[in-house]
Scaffold this active site. Structure first.
Site, short mmCIF file in Angstrom:
data_model
loop_
_atom_site.label_atom_id
_atom_site.label_comp_id
_atom_site.label_asym_id
_atom_site.label_seq_id
_atom_site.Cartn_x
_atom_site.Cartn_y
_atom_site.Cartn_z
N ASP A 300 0.81 -1.21 0.00
CA ASP A 300 0.00 0.00 0.00
C ASP A 300 0.84 1.25 0.00
O ASP A 300 0.30 2.36 -0.17
CB ASP A 300 -0.93 0.00 1.23
CG ASP A 300 -2.36 0.35 0.85
OD1 ASP A 300 -2.73 0.13 -0.31
OD2 ASP A 300 -3.09 0.85 1.72
N ASP A 712 -11.68 -5.93 10.93
CA ASP A 712 -11.74 -7.38 10.96
C ASP A 712 -12.93 -7.89 11.76
O ASP A 712 -13.67 -8.79 11.31
CB ASP A 712 -10.43 -7.95 11.54
CG ASP A 712 -9.99 -7.20 12.78
OD1 ASP A 712 -10.73 -6.33 13.26
OD2 ASP A 712 -8.88 -7.48 13.29
#
Length: 1012
Positions: A300, A712
């Protein structure tokens, strides 16, 4: 070959089988005949086709009623008992032939006409079992339309996984103690409310309020732990079912589904490329069919350093992966393997192992040197290319006759080895080449492997790989496009980009994500997860969560970094309800579940289509999802939309059992993967663009969910809320291992991030209060606890000050320490101790680890959790976002000590509340002790009560105090400043509240304060 013996009298001949023949009982040490009916047909009492004789069957039925083969209960046992004939005489009756057959088959025997049984068997094909007397027809097991790919039905069906319940001797007392403590906790709270302290109502009210909240919090945490389970897998059965050669699959080509593995990284400075490279190497060397694997790394940060480190790893994998396969290396992270303590030759039997290991160690050291030298190599290369560009520009200016005094402006670009600009982030950021503004990058570094093994040669570089498969899995580097003005959603956005790109390139029906510092410690971990996904009833499993195990933690685990109480206790308990929560790494997903669909309903789908042989359309699973609405949910990629039903079909269990109503036929996944072409790669690049998610449901319903720091937990919650279930896979050898912060400040900030995400969940639509009916009750309580637990810090802070306030005021939380109060306190304490001991028993954790968890619960509850609540409330009420960052840093100078970071003291504002609590309680104990001694009527009962609870608080804060002290007197000066300031403030506050009386002043002859 079976033998045939002559029968006495008129009895027909019967075969005599040896042990292990198809007609003998499969139970160990039993030579009995399998159960048959009156026509001689074998009877299988269980659907797994486990062969058993009558005696063994009766013993199993009288015992636990479970089949010895699959360990599941027998069905229709009562009806089956009536069908079992009595074979005590040893005769196996045959169906009576008709009269015409008898006339033809009579032969003279002992002077008379007798029936010729042998001739009747061969000429009329009478059923006598499998052997010399009767051969089954050639097409008996070849189903139409399957190409003869049906499994051998004579082989007993075996489950791939089993549930191992906790022994009743442990779980029953555990549940009983929970019930007892719950009853006495209610009685205690009723008694506390009905007996206020009239002398200190304020102290009584604060204590009762906190105790009621603690009781509520304890219920949320304890009740979901009532149903813990263990699980086991059968890797041999998995291999036998999907990979063994058979007449329909002579080469043994694997029928296992594909798996896409994701590794995410963002900053090469904080996450060293060598660590990521070692993780990639452990993935490329896993024990799973090579052609079924595809590894993706998401950078990223778009750094050239990470890109070239991955290229180095792909090159080194050509040696490392065959070496691991040849010598069965474990673990397959080279850094960890070469640093293992112990004898590396243990269980190694090949003569060339020592030589190969020595060569591989040298190659790995050279690989590390090359990787560590990449930053300098990239810098020198870029400087050289930039100097060349500058010389070109100077030459152009001279040729054009421009003013030589005019300054030359050359972009300080970052250059690749082939002499082109790096499309990602440059070392000197520029427009369209910074972390938040760069093009999308996708590079296939290792192409997909062929389906057939490729053996090496004796001259394979430096080692002999002549008998080793040298194929490597597909490996792809990806950095999604980033542009100003777009919300890239951090890690969740990167994971969704990986999902889309992998759907185009490999479309594995299962995906496993890892952090860059978590590597495969068990090369068979994927197979362990497949045992659950592909087992009977596994079609509604959305993900398999593996426990997180950490390396490099101090032996005492001062700050509970291993988190064993959560991973071995809470998660194991949730596995008995609807499944564990998703914790961010080490998780294998079903791609179809991550797309936002509900779990399949076999009964509903089978009414319209043959779900066992045909891939269904997305609209078959979601009635609201029309074909025309696919772009609205998944984007405008046609290839992505077409991959969805294919992934769903490939992820089904095998239809090899009558109870599997929703499966696929054997052999459906043996078809080779199509090679990649430029069109496919171009489509994959387009789906990682920054605009692709606009006006779609990515991040809202599809993929990883946006809007929370703990994406998550929210992602797992959404799947459970749609009716999916998850499984907790605890392997004998740890599946994955990673690193965790051992420094106090880093640990507090890690917990702060988790708690902040929980507060965000509580104030969002992901609150379990708003869950659907598909979320089970105990699972709902567990998710409620996830969002509520940070708010316990508000009451915990108050309760930690209560002992000090009690000692300062001379009052207690109860008016008199009565026998009833002490009895309640004793019973609840004994129940708590019993629960801790039993929880240690069924979870497998150590008692010291449980105590460390209790200590850090108070430390984090009075620091990180409190800060998270404040931050969350300010964000919700005022829209203010506050980030708690380090205000000062110090560096350790002991490089030889692997635990040097443990003693590193880095000041942070999160340390203020625990320091205040500790100092106030210490001063309060000293003050109350002196006051009691010099009092004319000492009230030791009140002092002992308050001092006991103060010391209990201080005992929980002991690890925090050790962290502040550091090592060799490295305590920051600010700690002593705060301590002195707190002591002075408390002293002045006491003088203001309780000034010295005039009598005391006159007696002492002065106006100063007199210590009592």
């Amino acid at each position: 070959m079976d033998k045939v013996i002559d029968s006495d009298g008129h009895q027909p001949p019967r075969p005599v089988e040896g042990k292990g023949s198809p007609s003998s009982c499969s139970m160990p040490a039993c030579d009995g005949k399998v159960i048959t009916d009156e026509r001689g047909h074998e009877i299988m009492p269980c659907e797994c086709r486990f062969r058993i004789c009558r005696d063994c069957y009766m013993d199993a039925q009288k015992g636990n009623g479970l089949c010895p083969g699959c360990k599941e209960a027998y069905t229709n046992m009562g009806e089956l008992d009536d069908e079992i004939p009595d074979f005590s005489s040893g005769a196996l009756p045959l169906p009576a032939p008709n009269k015409s057959d008898r006339q033809v088959m009579k032969r003279p025997q002992n002077g008379g006409d007798q029936f010729d049984h042998n001739k009747w068997l061969f000429e009329t094909q009478g059923t006598y079992g499998h052997g010399t007397a009767y051969w089954p027809p050639e097409d008996m097991y070849s189903g139409e339309g399957t190409g003869g790919e049906m499994l051998d039905m004579d082989r007993p069906w075996k489950p791939l996984s089993r549930v191992l319940p906790i022994p009743s001797g442990i779980i029953s007392p555990y549940r009983l103690l929970v019930a007892i403590r719950l009853v006495f906790l209610g009685l205690f709270l009723v008694w506390r409310v009905q007996h206020p302290n009239e002398d200190a109502v304020w102290l009584w009210l604060m204590s009762v309020t906190c105790e009621i909240w603690f009781a509520f919090s304890w219920i949320l945490d304890q009740v979901p732990k009532l149903c813990p389970i263990n699980r086991s897998t059968d890797l041999a059965a998995l291999r036998e079912k999907f990979e063994l050669p058979s007449p329909s699959n002579p080469t043994g080509r694997s029928d296992l589904p594909g798996v896409d593995l994701f590794v995410s990284t963002a900053d090469p400075e904080k996450e060293p490329p060598l660590v990521t490279a070692n993780t990639i190497l452990s993935i490329l060397a896993v024990d799973y069919p090579v052609e079924k694997l595809a590894c993706y790394v998401s950078d990223d940060g778009g750094a050239l350093l990470t890109f070239e480190a991955m290229a180095e790893a792909a090159s080194f994998a050509e040696l490392w992966v065959p070496f691991c396969r040849k010598h069965d290396i474990e673990p397959r992270n080279p850094e960890t393997y070469f640093n293992l303590k112990g004898d590396p030759t243990k269980n190694k039997m090949r003569a060339d192992f020592v030589k190969d290991r020595r060569k591989m160690k040298r190659e790995y050291d050279e690989f590390k040197v090359r990787t560590n030298g990449l930053p300098d190599s990239i810098r020198r290369r870029s400087e050289a290319f930039n100097a060349r560009e500058e010389m070109k520009m100077i030459k152009q200016m001279r040729d054009s006759g421009a003013d030589p005094t005019e300054p030359i402006r050359v972009q300080k670009a970052t250059w690749m080895a082939d002499g082109t600009h790096w499309p990602g982030t440059w070392a000197v950021p520029a427009r369209e080449h910074s972390k938040g503004d760069h093009a999308g990058i996708l590079q296939v570094m290792l192409k997909p492997a062929s389906c057939d093994p490729l053996m090496g040669s004796t001259d394979e570089k430096i080692m002999d790989f002549s008998d080793v498969d040298v194929r490597l899995p597909m490996f792809v580097y990806m950095s999604r496009e980033k542009r100003p003005g777009y919300d890239h959603n951090k890690k969740a956005g990167a994971m969704n980009a990986l999902v889309r790109a992998s759907a185009i390139l490999s479309n594995g029906p299962f995906m496993l994500n890892l952090d860059c510092d978590h590597y495969f410690y068990n090369c068979k971990a994927i197979r362990e997860g497949m045992c659950f996904m592909l087992d009977r009833g596994g079609e509604d499993i959305c993900y398999i969560q593996f426990p997180q195990r950490f390396e490099g933690i101090d032996p005492s685990d001062r700050y509970a970094n291993r988190n064993t109480v959560f991973f071995d206790g809470n998660m194991r308990a949730l596995d008995g309800i609807q499944g564990p929560v998703y914790v961010g790494t080490g998780c294998m997903f079903r791609r179809f579940a991550l797309y936002g669909f509900e779990p399949p309903n076999p009964d509903k789908l089978s009414q319209s289509k043959d779900s066992e042989t045909e891939a269904l359309k997305p609209s078959d699973f979601d009635a609201d999802l029309d074909v025309n609405l696919l772009p609205k949910r998944f984007g405008n990629s046609t290839m992505l939309a077409e991959s969805i039903p294919i992934a769903e079909y490939r992820g089904r269990p095998l239809a090899d059992h009558p109870a599997v109503k929703y499966g696929r036929p054997p052999g459906a996944l043996r078809i080779p993967r199509e090679p990649l072409d430029s069109t496919t790669v171009a489509e994959a690049v387009s789906v990682i663009s920054c605009w692709y998610e606009d006006k779609t449901e990515w991040g809202d319903r599809v993929g990883w969910i946006y809007g929370s720091v703990t994406e998550d937990v929210v992602t797992g919650y959404r799947m459970h809320n749609r009716g999916w279930r998850s499984v907790y896979c605890v392997t004998k050898r740890d599946a994955f291992r990673g690193s965790a912060p051992i420094n106090l400040t880093d640990r507090l900030h890690q917990v702060l991030r988790w708690a902040t995400g929980s507060v965000e969940i509580f104030f969002s639509r992901n609150n379990a209060f708003l869950a659907s009916r598909k979320l089970k009750l105990l699972q709902r309580l567990a998710y409620l606890n996830v969002g509520i637990y940070p708010f316990t810090s508000l009451f915990l802070i108050v309760y930690c000050f209560l002992p000090a306030l009690s000692l300062f005021s001379g009052q207690f939380i109860v008016q008199t320490v009565s026998i009833v109060f002490l009895v309640y306190l004793l019973i609840m304490t004994l129940c708590l101790i019993g629960l801790a001991i039993l929880e240690v028993k069924w979870s497998g954790i150590a008692l010291e680890e449980w105590w460390r968890n209790e200590q850090f619960w108070l430390i984090s509850g009075t620091s990180s959790h409190l800060a998270a609540v404040v931050q969350g409330l300010l964000k919700v009420i005022a829209g203010i976002e506050i980030s708690f960052t380090l205000t000062s840093k110090s560096a350790g100078d002991d490089d030889d000590d692997i635990f040097a970071d443990l003693y590193l003291v880095k000041w942070t504002s999160l340390m203020i509340p625990p320091i205040v609590i500790a100092m106030v309680n210490i001063i309060a104990v000293c003050y109350a002790f002196a006051k009691t001694i010099y009092s004319s009527v000492p009230q030791w009962s009140k002092f002992i009560g308050g001092a006991f609870f103060s010391l209990w608080v201080l005992l929980h804060l002991y690890p925090f105090a050790k962290g502040l002290m550091g090592r060799r007197r490295k305590t920051p000066t600010i700690v002593f400043v705060w301590s002195g300031l707190i002591a002075i403030t408390i002293s002045l506050l006491y003088i203001a509240i309780n000034p010295p009386s005039s009598t005391a002043t006159a007696t002492t002859g002065g106006t100063g304060f007199q210590f009592p």
